[in-house]
Design an enzyme around this catalytic site. Structure first.
Site, short mmCIF file in Angstrom:
data_model
loop_
_atom_site.label_atom_id
_atom_site.label_comp_id
_atom_site.label_asym_id
_atom_site.label_seq_id
_atom_site.Cartn_x
_atom_site.Cartn_y
_atom_site.Cartn_z
N VAL A 50 -1.73 -24.59 16.01
CA VAL A 50 -1.63 -23.70 17.16
C VAL A 50 -2.46 -24.27 18.30
CG1 VAL A 50 -1.94 -21.34 18.02
CG2 VAL A 50 -1.37 -21.73 15.61
N ASP A 81 4.19 -13.44 4.40
CA ASP A 81 2.90 -14.15 4.33
C ASP A 81 1.80 -13.28 4.94
OD1 ASP A 81 1.23 -16.20 3.61
OD2 ASP A 81 1.69 -17.47 5.33
N LYS A 102 2.76 -22.68 18.84
CA LYS A 102 2.64 -23.05 17.42
C LYS A 102 3.64 -24.18 17.16
CE LYS A 102 2.10 -19.89 14.24
NZ LYS A 102 0.91 -20.24 13.46
N GLY A 112 -3.08 -24.87 10.35
CA GLY A 112 -2.83 -24.20 9.07
C GLY A 112 -1.95 -25.04 8.17
N GLY A 113 -1.45 -24.40 7.13
CA GLY A 113 -0.66 -25.11 6.14
C GLY A 113 0.72 -25.51 6.62
N MET A 114 1.25 -24.80 7.64
CA MET A 114 2.60 -25.09 8.11
C MET A 114 2.65 -25.54 9.56
SD MET A 114 4.84 -22.06 6.34
CE MET A 114 3.88 -20.74 7.07
N ALA A 115 1.62 -25.23 10.34
CA ALA A 115 1.70 -25.50 11.77
C ALA A 115 0.31 -25.63 12.38
CB ALA A 115 2.48 -24.38 12.48
N ILE A 162 -6.21 -24.76 18.94
CA ILE A 162 -6.88 -23.52 18.54
C ILE A 162 -7.14 -23.52 17.03
CG2 ILE A 162 -6.67 -21.02 18.40
CD1 ILE A 162 -4.95 -21.10 20.90
N ALA A 163 -6.11 -23.85 16.25
CA ALA A 163 -6.25 -23.78 14.79
C ALA A 163 -5.18 -24.65 14.15
CB ALA A 163 -6.12 -22.34 14.31
#
Length: 648
Positions: A32, A141, A47, A27-30, A24-25
């Site tokens: 999804v 965050d 995630k 990011g900076g840490m994980a 799905i996406a």
């Protein structure tokens, strides 16, 4: 190239439970993923933390603890966390899947939101944050990427506690900043500490961006932006958008105060002010623009010079794990830039504060109504007795339908196996819940395949949901060769669906070994076993009228009634036993009489011969366990040590 096709997790079964369907996406840490929970048959979002975090034991321990805290949150504006776990190098969260868009997607599309609409997004966000703050949980965050807008207009906040788990990891023990620079509070930049007021600051920055279409600070590097959070004062939205209502200038100013002590104490306090501002806004609160007001950097006030920072920087809205530079502990009083003129006249309105305290409960309800006015959460009923679950669901206002029970190996018969919609889903009051009870483990009886061919037996077992494992052969006088004699487990036994079944196939009759047997004995033995022996003689130096060749060969699989061709030595030939001299037995001094052991137990017969001084050789005939033929015959005189052959 489609990254989904190259992602090693796509198509895999994570932790034996979650089948990863697509990415799905990232990011900076994980990252999804969309996944199917095969155990509960529901779609979830998974995630998976990046490898650098998952390799840190301190992060994993704190991550698990934070996941448990987040899972305890029960609020309609918080994305529900179902499960957490590890699978090899993968550390993951299983969450409610929320189809729709992020608030960042909306901002990219529209540029900014009208004042009233911006508050209608912020109110449920603040309600979610306030619920977390009341339990002692800080988000750390808050940003548009972590706010989800469903297709039916609901607002949900995601990623509670993730940044806190990272703060506890080894990566943060030498002084780094955790968060997203554009929304990070001054205290997070300078000391790395965060509390409920830090979330309020981030929410104030997000409100500024919703109203103006821009973040208040921009810079060439993340550190330059962080420096401005510490030393600059967030401009009033009206400085960029002249028709922005003063009420929202005040709300942004209070939330983004550099000193945490002068901000609202937590998100609930900011929620009170946001609801009050929404109530006092005119129905049309400003023109709707399709894009940002300004195309260049937002700098309504002179910028404080920023320190030199590393040139490399991540995407501006990704959660950042960044070394903290030598920034001052906090803004100096004599270095603070002048506040906008719109703020100079600001004074606390004690009447409104007192009114907010009196109406706190009513305002809280109002805030909830703005975000969710017509949904209830499906209760957790899995594993409960079906009758008790039905009663509880009806008491909660749901209509209940009991579906057909389904077999399950783990859930006790009569307990709830599945709920539709799933537990935790938000539905309208009075909605129908379908409860499916467990019918207990599914068992099937081993079908009767005795007498079938191997192929037919496999088909019949397969139709019953069973699998053939091992196939063995065994001689049989009653079951024709190639047919099933028995099964293991036995026919009629109840077994788990999918179990393995062994087949014992009939090898028919095994051809006896009659080599060296006298014709009369061979004929009697074979006819007694159901064969049709046929003899032919030929000249040979062997004992007269004994079998010197046979077809089929010994131990071959044969059918009952089969023709057995036997070749005999000439029956009319003159013959002497080796120990006889000219047809006369040796002297009585060196011969003894061979015992007659016909039809005795093989072992007893062998022992008797040995006791009498003879050697005994045992061959399989029909394998009956008793002596069926003997050569030399009993009563014959022979020297001690003579070999006597026995067939059984």
């Amino acid at each position: 190239m489609d990254t989904t096709l190259t992602d090693p997790l796509v198509g895999k079964l994570l932790d034996g439970r979650y089948r990863v369907e697509s990415r799905i996406a990232r990011g900076g840490m994980a990252t999804v993923y969309l996944a199917l929970d095969v155990r509960l048959d529901r779609t979830v979002a998974v995630k998976v933390m990046h490898r650098s975090l998952a390799e840190d034991p301190a992060f994993v321990r704190r991550f698990i603890g934070e996941a448990k805290s987040v899972a305890s949150l029960s609020h309609p504006n918080v994305v529900h966390v179902f499960d957490q776990g590890t699978d090899g190098d993968n550390v993951y969260l299983s969450m409610e899947y929320v189809p729709g868009r992020t608030l960042r997607d909306v901002l990219r599309e529209r540029g900014r939101l009208p004042a009233r609409e911006a508050l209608e997004v912020m109110i449920p966000v603040l309600a979610a944050l306030g619920s977390a703050h009341q339990t002692g949980l800080i988000h750390r965050d808050v940003k548009p990427e972590n706010v989800l807008l469903t297709d039916d207009g609901r607002v949900k906040v995601v990623d509670f506690g993730l940044a806190r788990a990272i703060e506890a990891s080894n990566q943060t023990r030498t002084g780094v900043m955790i968060g997203t620079i554009g929304y990070m509070s001054p205290e997070q930049v300078t000391s790395g500490t965060a509390d409920a007021r830090s979330d309020v600051y981030s929410a104030g920055i997000m409100l500024f961006e919703l109203l103006t279409g821009r973040q208040p600070y921009e810079g060439e590097t993340p550190m330059s932006v962080a420096y401005r959070h510490v030393h600059d004062t967030v401009p009033a939205p009206s400085a960029l958008l002249p028709d922005c209502p003063p009420l929202l200038d005040t709300l942004v100013a209070q939330a983004t105060a550099r000193d945490p002590a002068t901000r609202p104490a937590d998100a609930t306090a900011m929620l009170v002010a946001a609801v009050d501002a929404h109530r006092m806004l005119p129905r049309e609160s400003g023109p709707i623009h399709s894009g940002p007001i300004h195309s260049g950097p937002v700098q309504p006030f002179p910028a404080t010079p920023a320190p030199t920072a590393p040139a490399a920087s991540p995407a501006p809205n990704h959660t950042l794990i960044q070394p903290r530079t030598d920034l001052p502990d906090g803004p100096a009083a004599d270095q603070a830039p002048p506040r906008a003129s719109a703020r100079k006249g600001f004074r606390p309105n004690w009447f409104l504060i007192a009114l907010a305290v009196v109406m706190a409960a009513a305002v809280g309800v109002t805030g909830w109504l703005f975000s969710r006015t017509s949904t209830v959460v499906v209760p957790e009923l899995l594993g409960k007795n079906i009758a008790i679950a039905e009663s509880q669901a009806r008491q909660a206002g749901f209509t209940v339908k009991i579906g057909e029970p389904e077999h399950d190996e783990k859930v006790t018969k009569g307990n709830v196996l599945r709920i539709d919609p799933v537990a935790g889903a938000e539905v309208e009051p009075g909605s129908q819940l379908v409860l499916i009870a467990s019918a207990g483990p599914k068992r099937v009886n081993v079908p009767n395949v005795v007498g079938l061919s191997e192929a037919d037996a496999r088909t019949k077992l397969g139709e019953a949901g069973l699998v053939v494992d091992d196939v063995k052969k065994q001689a049989s006088e009653t079951v024709p060769r190639g047919q099933v004699m028995k099964t293991s487990p036995a026919v009629g036994n109840p077994v788990k669906e999918g179990s393995k079944v062994d087949l014992v196939m009939s090898a028919g009759l095994v051809m006896p070994d009659v080599m060296g047997m006298h014709r009369d004995q061979a004929d009697g033995l074979l006819r007694g076993a159901g064969f049709d022996p046929r003899f032919v003689e030929q000249t040979d130096g062997a004992e007269p009228c004994t079998v010197i060749a046979q077809d089929p060969r010994p131990n071959a699989e044969v059918d009952k009634g089969a023709v057995i061709n036997l070749t005999l030595s000439a029956c009319s030939a003159e013959w002497h036993w080796p120990w006889e001299n000219n047809g006369e037995n040796a002297t009585d001094d060196n011969v003894i009489i061979i015992p007659n052991v016909m039809f005795k137990d093989v072992k007893a017969a062998r022992d008797e011969l040995r006791a009498a001084g003879f050697k005994a050789e045992v061959r399989k005939g029909l394998n009956r366990g008793r002596v069926l033929a003997q050569r030399p015959p009993g009563g014959q005189a022979a020297p001690p040590g003579t070999k006597v052959t026995l067939w059984h």
